[in-house]
Write a protein that holds these residues in place. Structure first.
Motif, short mmCIF file in Angstrom:
data_model
loop_
_atom_site.label_atom_id
_atom_site.label_comp_id
_atom_site.label_asym_id
_atom_site.label_seq_id
_atom_site.Cartn_x
_atom_site.Cartn_y
_atom_site.Cartn_z
N ARG A 136 3.34 8.20 -7.52
CA ARG A 136 3.57 9.07 -6.35
C ARG A 136 4.97 8.73 -5.61
O ARG A 136 4.90 7.66 -4.79
N PRO A 137 5.74 9.08 -5.64
CA PRO A 137 7.35 8.12 -5.15
C PRO A 137 7.53 7.80 -3.73
O PRO A 137 8.13 7.29 -3.39
N GLN A 138 7.05 8.36 -3.39
CA GLN A 138 6.83 8.66 -1.29
C GLN A 138 5.09 7.89 -1.46
O GLN A 138 5.78 8.06 0.02
N GLY A 139 4.68 6.78 -1.97
CA GLY A 139 4.36 6.22 -1.52
C GLY A 139 2.68 6.78 -1.82
O GLY A 139 2.06 6.52 -2.42
N LYS A 140 1.84 6.55 -0.57
CA LYS A 140 0.75 6.86 -0.56
C LYS A 140 0.13 8.96 -0.28
O LYS A 140 0.67 9.43 -0.48
N ALA B 14 9.61 -0.55 2.54
CA ALA B 14 9.25 -2.19 2.73
C ALA B 14 8.18 -2.32 2.35
O ALA B 14 7.58 -3.14 2.56
N GLN B 15 7.01 -1.63 2.30
CA GLN B 15 5.47 -1.73 1.73
C GLN B 15 5.59 -1.51 0.12
O GLN B 15 6.45 -1.53 -0.60
N SER B 16 4.11 -3.11 0.18
CA SER B 16 4.29 -2.78 -0.67
C SER B 16 3.10 -2.31 -1.60
O SER B 16 2.38 -1.35 -1.31
N ASP B 17 2.81 -1.91 -2.90
CA ASP B 17 1.90 -1.48 -4.43
C ASP B 17 0.70 -1.85 -3.50
O ASP B 17 0.62 -3.50 -2.63
N VAL B 18 -0.73 -1.25 -3.68
CA VAL B 18 -1.57 -2.26 -2.56
C VAL B 18 -2.67 -1.61 -4.17
O VAL B 18 -3.10 -0.49 -4.38
N PRO B 19 -3.17 -2.59 -4.24
CA PRO B 19 -4.03 -2.11 -5.60
C PRO B 19 -5.46 -1.86 -5.77
O PRO B 19 -5.57 -2.48 -4.29
N MET C 53 -3.47 -1.83 -14.24
CA MET C 53 -3.85 -1.26 -13.27
C MET C 53 -3.71 -0.30 -11.94
O MET C 53 -2.78 0.57 -12.92
N ALA C 54 -4.77 -0.14 -11.11
CA ALA C 54 -4.49 1.13 -10.39
C ALA C 54 -4.49 0.73 -9.13
O ALA C 54 -4.58 -0.72 -8.84
N TYR C 55 -3.68 1.55 -8.87
CA TYR C 55 -3.31 0.91 -6.17
C TYR C 55 -3.70 2.52 -6.02
O TYR C 55 -3.49 3.64 -6.26
N SER C 56 -3.66 1.95 -4.54
CA SER C 56 -4.05 3.23 -4.06
C SER C 56 -2.83 3.64 -3.06
O SER C 56 -3.24 4.82 -2.29
N GLN C 57 -2.24 2.96 -3.02
CA GLN C 57 -0.13 3.06 -2.34
C GLN C 57 0.86 2.03 -3.23
O GLN C 57 0.33 1.26 -3.80
N ALA C 58 1.58 3.71 -3.81
CA ALA C 58 2.74 2.93 -4.55
C ALA C 58 3.70 2.30 -2.86
O ALA C 58 3.82 2.97 -2.22
N ALA C 59 4.52 1.53 -3.72
CA ALA C 59 5.18 0.91 -2.85
C ALA C 59 6.70 1.71 -2.77
O ALA C 59 6.93 2.85 -3.36
N THR D 112 -0.93 18.88 -0.30
CA THR D 112 -0.32 20.51 -0.42
C THR D 112 1.62 19.82 -1.32
O THR D 112 2.31 19.03 -0.52
N ASN D 113 1.94 20.88 -2.50
CA ASN D 113 3.16 20.16 -3.24
C ASN D 113 3.41 18.33 -3.40
O ASN D 113 4.90 18.27 -2.99
N GLU D 114 2.52 18.02 -3.60
CA GLU D 114 2.73 16.24 -3.50
C GLU D 114 3.76 15.86 -5.30
O GLU D 114 3.10 16.89 -5.69
N GLN D 115 4.60 15.50 -4.62
CA GLN D 115 5.58 15.11 -6.52
C GLN D 115 4.98 14.57 -6.63
O GLN D 115 4.39 12.87 -6.31
N TRP D 116 4.35 14.20 -8.39
CA TRP D 116 4.22 12.90 -8.91
C TRP D 116 5.26 12.42 -9.65
O TRP D 116 5.76 13.74 -10.80
N GLN D 117 4.86 11.28 -10.56
CA GLN D 117 6.01 11.56 -11.71
C GLN D 117 5.18 10.49 -12.83
O GLN D 117 4.12 9.74 -12.83
#
Length: 116
Positions: free
Chosen positions: A39-43, A73-78, A64-70, A15-20
């Motif tokens: 998604r700037p908020q990460g996951k 302290a979290q890293s990108d998860v490819p 590259m595609a990621y399941s989670q964005a950095a 709901t209302n996820e912000q994407w860039q």
């Protein structure tokens, strides 16, 4: 220039996820451009059933595609390599292998026409 980047997808939930989305040209005159969707908020909590990013007027050099964005302290998860496929002009989910998670997509492409 004469290139574009298009992102199409099908997803459920969230709901209302912000994407860039950002399209940028390389500053060191190597002619490359990048297309990033994230998604700037990460996951993301969307349940993606499919996705496809397509470049026009260029060929993909790297993607590259990621399941989670950095974030923080979290890293990108490819994504695992078998979850998506890359062609000269597209990056898309792989039917039956993609695990429905996407939070970031990066593409670096080179224009097909070199300027003289």
């Amino acid at each position: 220039g004469d290139f574009s980047c298009t992102f199409t997808y099908s997803a459920q939930g969230g709901t209302n996820e912000q994407w860039q989305m950002n399209v940028a040209v390389s500053e060191d005159n190597n002619g490359l451009f990048s297309c990033s969707i994230w998604r700037p908020q990460g996951k993301s909590y969307l349940f993606f059933t499919q996705f496809k990013a397509e470049v026009k007027g260029a060929k993909i050099e790297y993607a590259m595609a990621y399941s989670q964005a950095a974030v923080g302290a979290q890293s990108d998860v490819p994504l695992k390599q078998e979850e998506f496929e890359i062609t000269e002009t597209t990056v898309s989910h792989r039917e039956g292998k993609f695990r429905f998670e996407l939070s970031k997509l990066e593409i670096v492409a080179k224009p097909t026409r070199d300027e003289l």
